[in-house]
Design an enzyme around this catalytic site. Structure first.
Site, PDB file in Angstrom:
ATOM      1  N   THR A 162       0.695  -3.027   8.574  1.00 24.15           N
ATOM      2  CA  THR A 162      -0.497  -2.304   8.110  1.00 24.15           C
ATOM      3  C   THR A 162      -1.564  -2.326   9.186  1.00 24.15           C
ATOM      4  O   THR A 162      -1.755  -3.349   9.855  1.00 24.15           O
ATOM      5  CB  THR A 162      -1.063  -2.868   6.784  1.00 24.15           C
ATOM      6  OG1 THR A 162      -2.274  -2.152   6.468  1.00 24.15           O
ATOM      7  CG2 THR A 162      -1.357  -4.362   6.838  1.00 24.15           C
ATOM      8  N   SER A 163      -2.263  -1.187   9.328  1.00 18.07           N
ATOM      9  CA  SER A 163      -3.348  -1.114  10.321  1.00 18.07           C
ATOM     10  C   SER A 163      -4.578  -1.871   9.825  1.00 18.07           C
ATOM     11  O   SER A 163      -5.531  -2.067  10.573  1.00 18.07           O
ATOM     12  CB  SER A 163      -3.712   0.346  10.594  1.00 18.07           C
ATOM     13  OG  SER A 163      -4.159   0.956   9.395  1.00 18.07           O
ATOM     14  N   HIS A 205      -1.523   1.598  -4.182  1.00 20.77           N
ATOM     15  CA  HIS A 205      -1.890   3.004  -3.991  1.00 20.77           C
ATOM     16  C   HIS A 205      -1.026   3.958  -4.817  1.00 20.77           C
ATOM     17  O   HIS A 205      -0.955   5.149  -4.518  1.00 20.77           O
ATOM     18  CB  HIS A 205      -1.837   3.365  -2.498  1.00 20.77           C
ATOM     19  CG  HIS A 205      -2.893   2.661  -1.696  1.00 20.77           C
ATOM     20  ND1 HIS A 205      -2.900   2.598  -0.319  1.00 20.77           N
ATOM     21  CD2 HIS A 205      -4.015   1.981  -2.093  1.00 20.77           C
ATOM     22  CE1 HIS A 205      -3.958   1.904   0.092  1.00 20.77           C
ATOM     23  NE2 HIS A 205      -4.638   1.517  -0.963  1.00 20.77           N
ATOM     24  N   GLN A 213       0.841  -1.197   0.000  1.00 27.66           N
ATOM     25  CA  GLN A 213       0.000   0.000   0.000  1.00 27.66           C
ATOM     26  C   GLN A 213       0.876   1.247   0.000  1.00 27.66           C
ATOM     27  O   GLN A 213       0.380   2.366  -0.071  1.00 27.66           O
ATOM     28  CB  GLN A 213      -0.877   0.028   1.258  1.00 27.66           C
ATOM     29  CG  GLN A 213      -1.836  -1.137   1.356  1.00 27.66           C
ATOM     30  CD  GLN A 213      -2.382  -1.282   2.774  1.00 27.66           C
ATOM     31  OE1 GLN A 213      -3.363  -0.660   3.144  1.00 27.66           O
ATOM     32  NE2 GLN A 213      -1.716  -2.093   3.573  1.00 27.66           N
ATOM     33  N   ASN A 214       2.190   1.043   0.121  1.00 25.76           N
ATOM     34  CA  ASN A 214       3.087   2.185   0.264  1.00 25.76           C
ATOM     35  C   ASN A 214       3.343   2.849  -1.083  1.00 25.76           C
ATOM     36  O   ASN A 214       3.464   2.183  -2.103  1.00 25.76           O
ATOM     37  CB  ASN A 214       4.404   1.745   0.894  1.00 25.76           C
ATOM     38  CG  ASN A 214       4.194   1.200   2.288  1.00 25.76           C
ATOM     39  OD1 ASN A 214       3.136   1.404   2.878  1.00 25.76           O
ATOM     40  ND2 ASN A 214       5.181   0.503   2.814  1.00 25.76           N
ATOM     41  N   VAL A 215       3.463   4.168  -1.028  1.00 26.54           N
ATOM     42  CA  VAL A 215       3.752   4.916  -2.254  1.00 26.54           C
ATOM     43  C   VAL A 215       5.243   5.237  -2.348  1.00 26.54           C
ATOM     44  O   VAL A 215       5.686   5.830  -3.319  1.00 26.54           O
ATOM     45  CB  VAL A 215       2.891   6.198  -2.346  1.00 26.54           C
ATOM     46  CG1 VAL A 215       1.407   5.844  -2.419  1.00 26.54           C
ATOM     47  CG2 VAL A 215       3.160   7.149  -1.173  1.00 26.54           C
ATOM     48  N   ASN A 252       3.263  -7.029  13.390  1.00 22.17           N
ATOM     49  CA  ASN A 252       2.860  -5.666  13.756  1.00 22.17           C
ATOM     50  C   ASN A 252       3.024  -5.512  15.268  1.00 22.17           C
ATOM     51  O   ASN A 252       2.558  -6.365  16.027  1.00 22.17           O
ATOM     52  CB  ASN A 252       1.384  -5.438  13.364  1.00 22.17           C
ATOM     53  CG  ASN A 252       1.032  -3.958  13.299  1.00 22.17           C
ATOM     54  OD1 ASN A 252       1.348  -3.199  14.212  1.00 22.17           O
ATOM     55  ND2 ASN A 252       0.382  -3.563  12.226  1.00 22.17           N
ATOM     56  N   PRO A 253       3.684  -4.447  15.728  1.00 23.52           N
ATOM     57  CA  PRO A 253       3.831  -4.267  17.173  1.00 23.52           C
ATOM     58  C   PRO A 253       2.510  -3.964  17.874  1.00 23.52           C
ATOM     59  O   PRO A 253       2.418  -4.078  19.103  1.00 23.52           O
ATOM     60  CB  PRO A 253       4.807  -3.092  17.308  1.00 23.52           C
ATOM     61  CG  PRO A 253       4.860  -2.436  15.975  1.00 23.52           C
ATOM     62  CD  PRO A 253       4.415  -3.422  14.953  1.00 23.52           C
ATOM     63  N   ALA A 271       8.853  -4.724  12.104  1.00 22.99           N
ATOM     64  CA  ALA A 271       9.267  -5.413  10.880  1.00 22.99           C
ATOM     65  C   ALA A 271      10.787  -5.503  10.791  1.00 22.99           C
ATOM     66  O   ALA A 271      11.332  -6.520  10.356  1.00 22.99           O
ATOM     67  CB  ALA A 271       8.710  -4.665   9.667  1.00 22.99           C
TER      68      ALA A 271
HETATM   69  P1  OAD Z   1      -1.173   2.964   8.949  1.00 21.86           P
HETATM   70  O1  OAD Z   1      -0.439   4.178   9.383  1.00 21.86           O
HETATM   71  O2  OAD Z   1      -2.638   2.991   8.984  1.00 21.86           O
HETATM   72  O3  OAD Z   1      -0.704   1.729   9.836  1.00 21.86           O
HETATM   73  C1  OAD Z   1       0.650   1.490  10.089  1.00 21.86           C
HETATM   74  C2  OAD Z   1       0.752   0.204  10.871  1.00 21.86           C
HETATM   75  O4  OAD Z   1       2.132  -0.082  11.023  1.00 21.86           O
HETATM   76  C3  OAD Z   1       0.152   0.272  12.283  1.00 21.86           C
HETATM   77  O5  OAD Z   1      -0.678  -0.859  12.489  1.00 21.86           O
HETATM   78  C4  OAD Z   1       1.379   0.224  13.208  1.00 21.86           C
HETATM   79  O6  OAD Z   1       1.126  -0.494  14.431  1.00 21.86           O
HETATM   80  C5  OAD Z   1       2.363  -0.523  12.337  1.00 21.86           C
HETATM   81  N1  OAD Z   1       3.776  -0.235  12.637  1.00 21.86           N
HETATM   82  C6  OAD Z   1       4.333   0.903  13.118  1.00 21.86           C
HETATM   83  N2  OAD Z   1       5.660   0.781  13.196  1.00 21.86           N
HETATM   84  C7  OAD Z   1       5.962  -0.469  12.752  1.00 21.86           C
HETATM   85  C8  OAD Z   1       7.187  -1.188  12.576  1.00 21.86           C
HETATM   86  N3  OAD Z   1       8.370  -0.657  12.876  1.00 21.86           N
HETATM   87  N4  OAD Z   1       7.095  -2.460  12.088  1.00 21.86           N
HETATM   88  C9  OAD Z   1       5.899  -3.015  11.786  1.00 21.86           C
HETATM   89  N5  OAD Z   1       4.736  -2.370  11.916  1.00 21.86           N
HETATM   90  C10 OAD Z   1       4.765  -1.117  12.388  1.00 21.86           C
HETATM   91  O7  OAD Z   1      -0.614   2.590   7.496  1.00 21.86           O
HETATM   92  P2  OAD Z   1      -1.280   1.663   6.380  1.00 21.86           P
HETATM   93  O8  OAD Z   1      -1.937   0.485   6.983  1.00 21.86           O
HETATM   94  O9  OAD Z   1      -0.248   1.455   5.344  1.00 21.86           O
HETATM   95  O10 OAD Z   1      -3.579   5.329   1.822  1.00 21.86           O
HETATM   96  O11 OAD Z   1      -2.391   2.638   5.818  1.00 21.86           O
HETATM   97  C11 OAD Z   1      -3.159   2.248   4.734  1.00 21.86           C
HETATM   98  C12 OAD Z   1      -3.433   3.416   3.843  1.00 21.86           C
HETATM   99  O12 OAD Z   1      -4.001   4.497   4.576  1.00 21.86           O
HETATM  100  C13 OAD Z   1      -2.185   4.043   3.227  1.00 21.86           C
HETATM  101  O13 OAD Z   1      -1.745   3.372   2.065  1.00 21.86           O
HETATM  102  C14 OAD Z   1      -2.646   5.410   2.901  1.00 21.86           C
HETATM  103  C15 OAD Z   1      -3.346   5.727   4.187  1.00 21.86           C
HETATM  104  O14 OAD Z   1      -4.272   6.738   4.159  1.00 21.86           O
HETATM  105  C16 OAD Z   1      -3.536   6.195   0.826  1.00 21.86           C
HETATM  106  O15 OAD Z   1      -2.713   7.092   0.777  1.00 21.86           O
HETATM  107  C17 OAD Z   1      -4.569   5.935  -0.216  1.00 21.86           C
END
Ligand code: OAD
Length: 247
Positions: A190-191, A118, A100-102, A215-216, A233
């Protein structure tokens, strides 16, 4: 450590693996996630001001500058141990990487065939036609944002998917096919709140896949996971690769 060994064993036994990554995998490269409390971008900025077609229509300069700021941060960041371990893993097995990362940190770590659901922040496209605008043209035509070379009413815009927009059809179709065809699915960082990406692990499970999450923090998917690794990660992925090599 036992959970990391279990994951390594499952990955080694799998015929086809699907990995879904989110912003958390790039957190240890210094790139802010979206939803982490305090550090997440959506705790400091409102997505409806910056990441929707309506926001761009209302204030294109604000949106353009925000993405330029993020693009700059990403350009200066380096892939971390998790990106590198995933690229290594893909050299040893059949692995489809959906992100999902850009950012382009997976690709810079050596991953190939990455399915970017994305879009890509490094790309710029026409706001009307969606056609790509080249970096060379942009360098010669500054503006915040410049007008599109492809359409009279178009502006240059970031090549990312905003809230309310469709995902690139080809990428989504490929990701869903990989979900249906895999026997292990791994979600990292990912959340799991944004669909359709967040639906991929469940789709894979419906087709018989074993599901692990790294995921932590807990997510809406954690309770459905066969294995939840509550680590970052950058810690977990090199350890899994190590366990793969040494078991
Ligand atoms: P989020 O910011 O929603 O979630 C990040 C996740 O990473 C959370 O569950 C954290 O607990 C976890 N996390 C944080 N640090 C970490 C680490 N060091 N190792 C492993 N996990 C860790 O990000 P996404 O799930 O990617 O969309 O969000 C999904 C989409 O929402 C994104 O692609 C973006 C955003 O709005 C668009 O831009 C369309």
């Amino acid at each position: 450590m036992q959970t990391l060994h279990e994951l390594a064993t499952r990955l080694k036994q799998a015929r086809r693996i699907l990995v879904l990554t989110g912003a958390g995998i790039s957190a240890e490269s210094g790139i802010a996630t979206f939803r982490d409390a305090q550090t997440g971008l959506w705790s400091r900025f409102r997505p409806e001001d910056l990441a929707t077609p309506a926001a761009f229509q209302r204030d294109p300069a604000l949106v353009w500058r925000w993405y330029a700021w993020r693009r700059e941060q990403i350009a200066q960041a380096q892939p971390n141990a998790a990106h590198i371990a995933l690229a290594e893993l893909a050299r040893r097995t059949s692995l489809t990487l959906v992100t999902q990362n850009v950012d382009d940190l997976h690709q810079r770590a050596g991953s190939t065939g990455v399915i970017a659901l994305h879009g890509a922040i490094a790309r710029t496209v026409c706001s009307v036609t969606g056609r790509e605008i080249s970096p060379v043209w942009l360098a010669a035509n500054p503006g915040e944002p410049p007008r599109s070379p492809h359409h009279d009413r178009g502006l240059a815009r970031p090549g990312v998917v905003w809230f309310g927009e469709e995902l690139p059809a080809e990428a989504l179709t490929a990701a869903q096919a990989a979900a249906r065809g895999c026997d292990v699915v791994l979600a990292i960082g990912t959340s799991a709140l944004v669909y359709p990406a967040a639906g991929l692990p469940a789709l894979a499970q419906q087709h018989g896949a074993w599901f692990a999450e790294i995921n932590p923090q807990p997510t809406p998917l954690t309770s459905a996971a066969d294995l939840a690794i509550v680590q970052t990660a950058g810690y977990a992925m090199p350890a899994v690769l190590d366990a793969w090599e040494n078991r």
